[in-house]
Design an enzyme around this catalytic site. Structure first.
Site, PDB file in Angstrom:
ATOM      1  N   SER A  10      39.125  43.647  38.701  1.00 24.17           N
ATOM      2  CA  SER A  10      38.577  44.748  39.036  1.00 24.17           C
ATOM      3  C   SER A  10      38.751  45.679  37.614  1.00 24.17           C
ATOM      4  O   SER A  10      39.787  45.110  36.780  1.00 24.17           O
ATOM      5  CB  SER A  10      39.452  45.348  40.222  1.00 24.17           C
ATOM      6  OG  SER A  10      40.833  45.473  40.184  1.00 24.17           O
ATOM      7  N   CYS A  11      38.466  46.682  37.630  1.00 21.46           N
ATOM      8  CA  CYS A  11      38.476  47.637  36.425  1.00 21.46           C
ATOM      9  C   CYS A  11      39.775  48.158  36.376  1.00 21.46           C
ATOM     10  O   CYS A  11      40.445  48.549  37.676  1.00 21.46           O
ATOM     11  CB  CYS A  11      37.399  48.842  36.452  1.00 21.46           C
ATOM     12  SG  CYS A  11      35.835  48.149  36.059  1.00 21.46           S
ATOM     13  N   PRO A  12      40.403  48.483  35.357  1.00 26.57           N
ATOM     14  CA  PRO A  12      39.850  48.344  33.797  1.00 26.57           C
ATOM     15  C   PRO A  12      40.110  46.958  33.280  1.00 26.57           C
ATOM     16  O   PRO A  12      39.907  46.984  32.079  1.00 26.57           O
ATOM     17  CB  PRO A  12      40.736  49.431  33.270  1.00 26.57           C
ATOM     18  CG  PRO A  12      42.109  49.212  33.806  1.00 26.57           C
ATOM     19  CD  PRO A  12      41.808  49.097  35.260  1.00 26.57           C
ATOM     20  N   GLU A  13      40.777  45.950  34.048  1.00 24.80           N
ATOM     21  CA  GLU A  13      40.656  44.707  33.227  1.00 24.80           C
ATOM     22  C   GLU A  13      39.640  44.110  32.529  1.00 24.80           C
ATOM     23  O   GLU A  13      39.927  43.709  31.294  1.00 24.80           O
ATOM     24  CB  GLU A  13      41.278  43.652  34.398  1.00 24.80           C
ATOM     25  CG  GLU A  13      42.556  43.908  34.927  1.00 24.80           C
ATOM     26  CD  GLU A  13      43.031  42.905  36.169  1.00 24.80           C
ATOM     27  OE1 GLU A  13      43.747  41.921  35.447  1.00 24.80           O
ATOM     28  OE2 GLU A  13      42.861  43.153  37.335  1.00 24.80           O
ATOM     29  N   ASN A  41      31.140  49.692  33.411  1.00 26.11           N
ATOM     30  CA  ASN A  41      32.268  50.431  32.335  1.00 26.11           C
ATOM     31  C   ASN A  41      32.351  49.296  31.149  1.00 26.11           C
ATOM     32  O   ASN A  41      32.651  50.104  29.925  1.00 26.11           O
ATOM     33  CB  ASN A  41      33.475  50.202  33.051  1.00 26.11           C
ATOM     34  CG  ASN A  41      33.402  50.845  34.244  1.00 26.11           C
ATOM     35  OD1 ASN A  41      32.661  52.164  34.262  1.00 26.11           O
ATOM     36  ND2 ASN A  41      34.429  50.540  35.312  1.00 26.11           N
TER      37      ASN A  41
END
Length: 68
Positions: A10-13, A41
């Site tokens: 999941s973001c921000p990974e 993103n």
């Protein structure tokens, strides 16, 4: 070409993985994600860094082809 598999993250990974990959100064990158938010993103981040982004939808996943 550097390949990044960010599926299941999941973001921000995915963005952080892409940013770290850009440090290698490769000519092109492929980023594989499985969330619409991650696709958006990572694409936005890459474009802000001066890269061109092509998105290929592969079923439930997205392949982002990124190059200068």
């Amino acid at each position: 070409m550097k390949k990044i598999d960010a599926r299941g993250l999941s973001c921000p990974e995915p963005v952080i993985m892409t940013k770290n990959a850009f440090a290698s100064k490769e000519a092109a990158y492929e980023v594989l994600v499985d969330h619409v938010a991650a696709k958006e993103n990572v694409s936005r981040f890459a474009r802000h860094q001066g890269y061109q982004v092509q998105v290929e939808e592969q079923g439930e996943e997205f392949l982002l082809r990124i190059k200068k």
